[in-house]
Write a protein that holds these residues in place. Structure first.
Motif, PDB file in Angstrom:
ATOM      1  N   HIS A   2       0.832  -1.201   0.000  1.00  0.00           N
ATOM      2  CA  HIS A   2       0.000   0.000   0.000  1.00  0.00           C
ATOM      3  C   HIS A   2       0.870   1.256   0.000  1.00  0.00           C
ATOM      4  CE1 HIS A   2      -3.238   2.697   0.940  1.00  0.00           C
ATOM      5  NE2 HIS A   2      -2.637   3.084   2.035  1.00  0.00           N
ATOM      6  N   LYS A   3       0.577   2.177  -0.913  1.00  0.00           N
ATOM      7  CA  LYS A   3       1.295   3.455  -0.939  1.00  0.00           C
ATOM      8  C   LYS A   3       0.481   4.505  -0.206  1.00  0.00           C
ATOM      9  CE  LYS A   3       4.115   3.266  -5.023  1.00  0.00           C
ATOM     10  NZ  LYS A   3       4.451   3.930  -6.259  1.00  0.00           N
ATOM     11  N   SER A   4       1.133   5.267   0.604  1.00  0.00           N
ATOM     12  CA  SER A   4       0.459   6.307   1.359  1.00  0.00           C
ATOM     13  C   SER A   4       0.316   7.552   0.494  1.00  0.00           C
ATOM     14  CB  SER A   4       1.266   6.640   2.615  1.00  0.00           C
ATOM     15  OG  SER A   4       0.671   7.708   3.287  1.00  0.00           O
ATOM     16  N   THR A   5      -0.833   8.234   0.617  1.00  0.00           N
ATOM     17  CA  THR A   5      -1.052   9.458  -0.148  1.00  0.00           C
ATOM     18  C   THR A   5      -0.626  10.699   0.619  1.00  0.00           C
ATOM     19  OG1 THR A   5      -3.305   9.593   0.677  1.00  0.00           O
ATOM     20  CG2 THR A   5      -2.978   8.472  -1.432  1.00  0.00           C
ATOM     21  N   SER A   6      -0.313  10.542   1.893  1.00  0.00           N
ATOM     22  CA  SER A   6       0.065  11.701   2.697  1.00  0.00           C
ATOM     23  C   SER A   6       1.568  11.944   2.598  1.00  0.00           C
ATOM     24  CB  SER A   6      -0.342  11.509   4.149  1.00  0.00           C
ATOM     25  OG  SER A   6       0.270  10.364   4.659  1.00  0.00           O
ATOM     26  N   PRO A   7       1.973  13.224   2.689  1.00  0.00           N
ATOM     27  CA  PRO A   7       3.405  13.527   2.627  1.00  0.00           C
ATOM     28  C   PRO A   7       4.120  13.067   3.897  1.00  0.00           C
ATOM     29  CG  PRO A   7       2.153  15.497   3.122  1.00  0.00           C
ATOM     30  CD  PRO A   7       1.152  14.406   2.834  1.00  0.00           C
ATOM     31  N   LYS A   8       5.424  13.113   3.855  1.00  0.00           N
ATOM     32  CA  LYS A   8       6.225  12.689   5.001  1.00  0.00           C
ATOM     33  C   LYS A   8       5.917  13.574   6.211  1.00  0.00           C
ATOM     34  CE  LYS A   8      10.938  11.846   6.419  1.00  0.00           C
ATOM     35  NZ  LYS A   8      12.344  12.022   6.128  1.00  0.00           N
ATOM     36  N   PHE A  67     -12.447  21.578   8.366  1.00  0.00           N
ATOM     37  CA  PHE A  67     -11.240  21.866   7.595  1.00  0.00           C
ATOM     38  C   PHE A  67     -10.644  20.584   7.027  1.00  0.00           C
ATOM     39  CE2 PHE A  67      -6.589  22.057   7.567  1.00  0.00           C
ATOM     40  CZ  PHE A  67      -6.414  23.045   6.602  1.00  0.00           C
ATOM     41  N   GLU A  68     -10.581  19.531   7.841  1.00  0.00           N
ATOM     42  CA  GLU A  68     -10.012  18.259   7.372  1.00  0.00           C
ATOM     43  C   GLU A  68     -10.871  17.643   6.278  1.00  0.00           C
ATOM     44  OE1 GLU A  68      -7.130  16.617   7.948  1.00  0.00           O
ATOM     45  OE2 GLU A  68      -6.549  18.444   8.972  1.00  0.00           O
ATOM     46  N   VAL A  69     -12.182  17.699   6.423  1.00  0.00           N
ATOM     47  CA  VAL A  69     -13.076  17.155   5.395  1.00  0.00           C
ATOM     48  C   VAL A  69     -12.903  17.931   4.095  1.00  0.00           C
ATOM     49  CG1 VAL A  69     -15.500  16.919   4.732  1.00  0.00           C
ATOM     50  CG2 VAL A  69     -14.744  16.185   6.987  1.00  0.00           C
ATOM     51  N   ALA A  70     -12.859  19.243   4.180  1.00  0.00           N
ATOM     52  CA  ALA A  70     -12.678  20.057   2.975  1.00  0.00           C
ATOM     53  C   ALA A  70     -11.312  19.809   2.346  1.00  0.00           C
ATOM     54  CB  ALA A  70     -12.837  21.541   3.316  1.00  0.00           C
ATOM     55  N   ARG A  71     -10.289  19.651   3.162  1.00  0.00           N
ATOM     56  CA  ARG A  71      -8.940  19.417   2.630  1.00  0.00           C
ATOM     57  C   ARG A  71      -8.888  18.101   1.874  1.00  0.00           C
ATOM     58  NH1 ARG A  71      -4.331  16.784   4.253  1.00  0.00           N
ATOM     59  NH2 ARG A  71      -5.385  15.993   6.102  1.00  0.00           N
ATOM     60  N   ILE A  72      -9.484  17.058   2.434  1.00  0.00           N
ATOM     61  CA  ILE A  72      -9.468  15.752   1.778  1.00  0.00           C
ATOM     62  C   ILE A  72     -10.340  15.778   0.516  1.00  0.00           C
ATOM     63  CG2 ILE A  72     -10.186  13.348   2.036  1.00  0.00           C
ATOM     64  CD1 ILE A  72      -9.271  13.545   4.957  1.00  0.00           C
ATOM     65  N   ALA A  73     -11.502  16.435   0.598  1.00  0.00           N
ATOM     66  CA  ALA A  73     -12.401  16.480  -0.554  1.00  0.00           C
ATOM     67  C   ALA A  73     -11.811  17.286  -1.708  1.00  0.00           C
ATOM     68  CB  ALA A  73     -13.744  17.059  -0.138  1.00  0.00           C
ATOM     69  N   LEU A  74     -11.154  18.366  -1.401  1.00  0.00           N
ATOM     70  CA  LEU A  74     -10.591  19.214  -2.454  1.00  0.00           C
ATOM     71  C   LEU A  74      -9.272  18.687  -2.998  1.00  0.00           C
ATOM     72  CD1 LEU A  74     -11.410  22.734  -0.992  1.00  0.00           C
ATOM     73  CD2 LEU A  74     -12.590  21.510  -2.816  1.00  0.00           C
ATOM     74  N   ARG A  75      -8.651  17.758  -2.287  1.00  0.00           N
ATOM     75  CA  ARG A  75      -7.381  17.201  -2.756  1.00  0.00           C
ATOM     76  C   ARG A  75      -7.601  16.344  -3.996  1.00  0.00           C
ATOM     77  NH1 ARG A  75      -4.029  14.040   1.558  1.00  0.00           N
ATOM     78  NH2 ARG A  75      -5.919  12.804   1.517  1.00  0.00           N
TER      79      ARG A  75
END
Length: 99
Positions: A2-8, A67-75
Motif C-alpha cells: 500500500h502506498k500512502s497518499t500523505s506527505p512525510k 477543515f479536514e473534510v474540505a482538505r481531503i475532498a478538495l485534494r
C-alpha cells in the motif's frame, strides 16, 4: 504494498517546541494582564464565562473537522480503504454442556 497518499511527517520536536512557546506566551500575557487564580475563580462563576469555556473548544473541534473534510475532498484523491478481512468461523463443539 500500500502506498500512502500523505506527505512525510514533520518532526514531533517542532510541534513540541512551538506548543511550549505558545504556552509560555499565554502565561506571560496572563501575568502581565494581572490574572491571578482568585480573579480567574471569580470569573468562572459568571454564566457567560462558563458558556465560553464549554463552547470554545467545541467550536474549535468542529471547525478543525470541517477543515479536514474540505482538505481531503478538495485534494481530489480519496485515501484507499483497506480491504475488510474475512472473519474466521469459530468451530464450536456441540458435545459440551453449558454451565
Amino acid at each position: 504494498m500500500h502506498k500512502s497518499t500523505s506527505p512525510k511527517r514533520k518532526s514531533f520536536k517542532v510541534y513540541a517546541i512551538s506548543s511550549t512557546a505558545v504556552l509560555v506566551g499565554g502565561v506571560a500575557t496572563a501575568l502581565i494582564a494581572g490574572v491571578t487564580p482568585a480573579t480567574a475563580a471569580n470569573l468562572a462563576h459568571q454564566p457567560d464565562a462558563q458558556i465560553v469555556a464549554f463552547m470554545l473548544p467545541l467550536t474549535i473541534l468542529v471547525l478543525a473537522m470541517l477543515f479536514e473534510v474540505a482538505r481531503i475532498a478538495l485534494r481530489g484523491n480519496i485515501p484507499v480503504q483497506a480491504r475488510a478481512s474475512r472473519s474466521a468461523r469459530l468451530q464450536w463443539s456441540t458435545d459440551r454442556a453449558e454451565g
